[in-house]
Design a protein around this motif. Structure first.
Motif, short mmCIF file in Angstrom:
data_model
loop_
_atom_site.label_atom_id
_atom_site.label_comp_id
_atom_site.label_asym_id
_atom_site.label_seq_id
_atom_site.Cartn_x
_atom_site.Cartn_y
_atom_site.Cartn_z
N LEU A 249 -0.17 -23.15 9.02
CA LEU A 249 0.08 -22.29 10.18
C LEU A 249 -1.00 -22.39 11.26
N LEU A 250 -2.21 -22.79 10.86
CA LEU A 250 -3.32 -22.81 11.82
C LEU A 250 -3.84 -24.21 12.12
N GLY A 251 -3.58 -25.16 11.22
CA GLY A 251 -4.05 -26.53 11.47
C GLY A 251 -5.55 -26.69 11.34
N ILE A 252 -6.16 -25.95 10.41
CA ILE A 252 -7.61 -26.05 10.24
C ILE A 252 -8.01 -27.39 9.61
N ASP A 253 -9.30 -27.69 9.64
CA ASP A 253 -9.80 -28.98 9.16
C ASP A 253 -10.21 -28.96 7.69
N ALA A 254 -10.23 -27.79 7.07
CA ALA A 254 -10.55 -27.69 5.64
C ALA A 254 -9.86 -26.46 5.07
N ALA A 255 -9.36 -26.60 3.85
CA ALA A 255 -8.79 -25.46 3.12
C ALA A 255 -9.86 -24.89 2.21
N ILE A 256 -9.76 -23.60 1.91
CA ILE A 256 -10.66 -23.01 0.92
C ILE A 256 -9.80 -22.34 -0.15
N LEU A 257 -10.17 -22.61 -1.38
CA LEU A 257 -9.47 -22.07 -2.54
C LEU A 257 -9.25 -20.57 -2.39
N PHE A 258 -8.02 -20.11 -2.65
CA PHE A 258 -7.78 -18.67 -2.67
C PHE A 258 -8.18 -18.12 -4.04
N SER A 259 -9.20 -17.28 -4.04
CA SER A 259 -9.69 -16.64 -5.26
C SER A 259 -10.57 -15.47 -4.83
N ASP A 260 -11.49 -15.06 -5.69
CA ASP A 260 -12.40 -13.97 -5.36
C ASP A 260 -13.75 -14.23 -6.00
N ILE A 261 -14.81 -13.75 -5.35
CA ILE A 261 -16.16 -13.99 -5.89
C ILE A 261 -16.40 -13.27 -7.21
N LEU A 262 -15.56 -12.28 -7.55
CA LEU A 262 -15.82 -11.46 -8.74
C LEU A 262 -15.12 -11.95 -10.00
N VAL A 263 -14.41 -13.07 -9.92
CA VAL A 263 -13.75 -13.56 -11.13
C VAL A 263 -14.76 -13.96 -12.20
N THR A 264 -15.97 -14.33 -11.78
CA THR A 264 -17.01 -14.65 -12.77
C THR A 264 -17.43 -13.38 -13.52
N GLY A 265 -17.61 -12.29 -12.78
CA GLY A 265 -17.97 -11.02 -13.41
C GLY A 265 -16.91 -10.55 -14.39
N GLU A 266 -15.65 -10.75 -14.03
CA GLU A 266 -14.56 -10.38 -14.95
C GLU A 266 -14.59 -11.26 -16.19
N ALA A 267 -14.77 -12.57 -16.00
CA ALA A 267 -14.78 -13.49 -17.13
C ALA A 267 -15.91 -13.16 -18.12
N MET A 268 -17.01 -12.64 -17.60
CA MET A 268 -18.16 -12.29 -18.46
C MET A 268 -17.91 -11.00 -19.26
N GLY A 269 -16.88 -10.25 -18.88
CA GLY A 269 -16.57 -9.02 -19.62
C GLY A 269 -16.36 -7.81 -18.74
N GLY A 270 -16.42 -7.98 -17.42
CA GLY A 270 -16.20 -6.86 -16.52
C GLY A 270 -14.74 -6.46 -16.46
N ASP A 271 -14.48 -5.15 -16.45
CA ASP A 271 -13.11 -4.63 -16.37
C ASP A 271 -12.78 -4.45 -14.88
N LEU A 272 -12.25 -5.51 -14.28
CA LEU A 272 -12.09 -5.60 -12.83
C LEU A 272 -10.70 -5.18 -12.39
#
Length: 345
Positions: free
Chosen positions: A62-85
């Motif tokens: 829709l925008l024609g940008i020059d790079a895509a960035i993965l859709f995710s969140d910075i806190l998935v690491t905290g959840e994987a470690m045991g955080g109840d997110l």
């Protein structure tokens, strides 16, 4: 990807114009995002590879940008470690089990890449979609939250305006803070290497709350761990971008961790920062995102002023000083990208 404008600029090679992507480019300012978001929870979107790929591709299509960035969140690491997110509409992320004691820290896992496999799966789907675009050469940026930022969410139990509990830990119990940060750093390096193995073309480390720290505390509780992470990355041909809110202050320290690109907020003259960084280190930024609320004439003037300021500098990626706000008009974002793409040095 060697012909990609983004990769060239990230590696401080000459480009005919600055490449453009924008933090939060696949987000809430797009009606198409809400069409997906209204059907699924935020974590469902992150954890379902096909949906994560759909959202990642929105700004490409829709925008024609020059790079895509993965859709995710910075806190998935905290959840994987045991955080109840969880994510609550209008409230943001919440950890139901905050990390505040030695026992809490001991309970966190570090061998967690198997719990983040859904991210690797999403990367493979996205790269299939990007390769179907033919000769466009749109690289995919992977990312992770920096240890201090992830720590602040774990300790506070969610977003915070003053980071009181986090600062109490680093001041009263620095040994606990370091133990927690060390665990997060281990997971983050493994996680970014998982993304690289899955096929991302660059990675960015987000230290969204570094601005809460003094110079000495940033050095001890943030920079030290970002340096450790970058040193562990399998970064051959993979540019590494380091971003924090506060980068206009902390850029000299950020450079010591040897990223390929330092992403700069909007509080400083970009050329001045660029010339103070080591030779061959690129910069990314640094338009004030609030300019995208303004009239199109103003948007064009501000972008051109930045580009004229950066004329003659190799290694410049156009971006915002932080992310797009949810209520910025989509047409203004699209127009800004068109202005960038029409520009020639």
């Amino acid at each position: 990807m060697k012909d990609s404008l983004f990769i060239k600029a990230a590696l401080s090679q000459q480009t005919e114009r600055p490449p453009v992507w924008m933090m939060r480019q696949a987000g809430r300012f797009m009606p198409e995002y809400w069409e997906i978001k209204n059907k699924y929870s935020f974590l469902e979107m992150c954890k379902t590879p096909e949906i994560a790929a759909d959202v990642t591709m929105l700004p490409v299509d829709l925008l024609g940008i020059d790079a895509a960035i993965l859709f995710s969140d910075i806190l998935v690491t905290g959840e994987a470690m045991g955080g109840d997110l969880s994510f609550e509409q209008g409230v943001g992320p919440k950890f139901a089990n905050p990390v505040r004691t030695a026992q809490d820290i001991d309970a966190l896992d570090v061998d967690v890449t198997h719990r983040l496999q859904y991210v690797a799966d999403a990367i493979k789907v996205i790269q299939q979609r990007l390769s179907a675009l033919g000769d466009k050469q749109i690289p995919l940026i992977g990312f992770a939250g920096a240890p201090f930022t992830v720590m602040s969410y774990l300790v506070e139990g969610g977003s915070s305006k003053d980071f009181k509990l986090t600062k109490l830990m680093i001041n009263n119990h620095p040994e606990l803070a370091h133990k927690l940060l060390s665990k997060i750093a281990t997971v983050t390096a493994d996680y970014l290497n998982l993304q690289i193995a899955a096929g991302v073309n660059a990675v960015q480390i987000f230290d969204s709350w570094a601005l809460a720290l003094s110079w000495d505390d940033y050095t001890e509780f943030s920079h030290r761990y970002i340096n450790e992470i970058i040193s562990k990355l399998n970064r051959k041909d993979i540019p590494v971008i380091s971003f924090c809110k506060g980068s206009s202050v902390f850029a000299p320290l950020m450079a010591e961790a040897k990223p390929d690109v330092v992403s700069i907020d909007w509080n400083v003259d970009l050329r001045d920062i660029k010339q103070r960084l080591p030779q061959g280190m690129a910069v990314q930024g640094n338009l004030d995102p609030f300019i995208l609320y303004a009239d199109k004439k103003v948007i064009k003037e501000k972008i051109h002023r930045l580009f004229e300021r950066m004329r003659g500098e190799k290694g410049f990626i156009f971006n915002l000083g932080h992310g797009i706000m949810p209520d910025i008009p989509f047409d203004n974002v699209k127009y800004a990208i068109e202005v960038v793409k029409e520009f020639r040095y």
